[in-house]
Write a protein that holds these residues in place. Sequence first.
Motif, short mmCIF file in Angstrom:
data_model
loop_
_atom_site.label_atom_id
_atom_site.label_comp_id
_atom_site.label_asym_id
_atom_site.label_seq_id
_atom_site.Cartn_x
_atom_site.Cartn_y
_atom_site.Cartn_z
N GLN A 187 -23.86 5.44 -12.71
CA GLN A 187 -23.03 5.73 -12.00
C GLN A 187 -22.87 7.26 -11.71
OE1 GLN A 187 -19.92 3.28 -11.59
NE2 GLN A 187 -18.33 4.41 -10.44
N ARG A 188 -22.70 7.21 -13.65
CA ARG A 188 -22.55 9.15 -14.14
C ARG A 188 -23.48 9.75 -14.24
NH1 ARG A 188 -17.83 10.61 -16.25
NH2 ARG A 188 -16.31 9.56 -17.11
N TYR A 189 -23.92 11.39 -13.08
CA TYR A 189 -24.84 11.72 -12.84
C TYR A 189 -25.65 12.06 -14.51
CZ TYR A 189 -22.28 11.46 -9.19
OH TYR A 189 -21.17 11.31 -8.24
N SER A 190 -26.58 11.62 -14.72
CA SER A 190 -27.34 11.75 -15.77
C SER A 190 -28.36 13.65 -15.35
CB SER A 190 -28.80 11.03 -16.73
OG SER A 190 -29.31 10.16 -15.04
N VAL A 191 -27.41 14.61 -15.01
CA VAL A 191 -28.11 15.61 -14.88
C VAL A 191 -27.80 16.69 -15.85
CG1 VAL A 191 -29.11 15.01 -12.16
CG2 VAL A 191 -26.95 16.20 -13.12
N PHE A 192 -28.35 17.68 -16.08
CA PHE A 192 -28.05 18.36 -16.99
C PHE A 192 -27.16 20.02 -16.15
CE2 PHE A 192 -31.42 15.87 -19.02
CZ PHE A 192 -30.95 15.86 -20.03
N PRO A 193 -25.93 20.04 -16.76
CA PRO A 193 -25.39 20.87 -15.93
C PRO A 193 -25.90 22.75 -15.72
CG PRO A 193 -24.19 20.57 -17.41
CD PRO A 193 -25.32 19.48 -17.72
N HIS A 194 -26.89 22.84 -17.18
CA HIS A 194 -27.30 24.15 -17.27
C HIS A 194 -28.50 24.38 -16.68
CE1 HIS A 194 -29.11 21.88 -20.30
NE2 HIS A 194 -30.34 22.62 -20.92
N LEU A 195 -29.26 23.31 -16.13
CA LEU A 195 -30.60 23.26 -15.27
C LEU A 195 -30.11 23.75 -14.18
CD1 LEU A 195 -32.66 20.70 -17.75
CD2 LEU A 195 -32.32 23.67 -17.67
N THR A 196 -31.09 24.59 -13.06
CA THR A 196 -30.82 24.15 -11.58
C THR A 196 -31.46 23.01 -11.57
OG1 THR A 196 -33.42 25.13 -11.59
CG2 THR A 196 -31.41 26.38 -11.58
N VAL A 197 -31.18 22.91 -9.78
CA VAL A 197 -32.23 21.31 -8.94
C VAL A 197 -33.71 21.32 -9.59
CG1 VAL A 197 -32.94 20.42 -7.31
CG2 VAL A 197 -30.76 21.59 -7.50
#
Length: 275
Positions: A80-90
Amino acid sequence: MSTIVLDNVWKEYGDQIVLEKVSLTIASRAFVALVGPSGCGKTTFLKMLLGEEAPTRGTITLDGIPLMAEPGPDRGVVFQRYSVFPHLTVLGNVLLGKAFTGSKIAARLFGASKRSAVEEARQLIADVGLAGSEDKYPAQLSGGMQQRLALAQALIMKPKVLLLDEPFGALDPGIRAEIHVLMKRLWHETELTVVMVTHDMREAFTLGTRVIAFERPRDRPEERERYGALLSRDIDIWPPRIAGEPSIFAPDRDDPVMPLGLAQDDLAPTQGDNP
């Protein structure tokens, strides 16, 4: 193939029993929705399928092979909490899994392998509706776009099993409906077995081919640690939903393409028919 078999699975933490006597077969390419009250072990069940938790008793196999004791590339997960890395682009987020596979130390790709991975990642980004956002960072994306990114991040490794832990619960209803359409399309077009935890019954019956409910039959305070949740309901959706095949009973916009010679209008009532 990606058939999951659980045989008399129990999960205990010390003296507390969370799940007990779970025996279940999940067919390859099924879309199983797990429902039940909070605290009944749905997420624990998902963690066991991921390999993050091990059964206390019983066995879990994937295509007849016992699950590895840790998460592997054959299982993708979206939280549910997005498991993406904020310092990386899409693009960087989607490429990360491939980079670690190519070089576990440097986490980088080079030469032809990099070009191939970038091409594959760009196509997947387009498939989830994020074309044109490759160079944006997660903070520049809406909640729905971040969830699309998390799906692409999980799918780039071509997992056999996709695990979803209430992935759409924080989205607005309109965005959630769009993600449902996307999720159905991805399930139809890829070789995936999907297991999803949700508290939304409508979502469960909209997406699932099968709805499984967990429940604690003994839930008084003095019983909660001594008795775990059981599999209380197992409902096959009717008419059946089959991956890659359109439904002739209730076709909708996210079904796969109708077979040649059978148009959508062929299923609508004609003048003089009963509605």
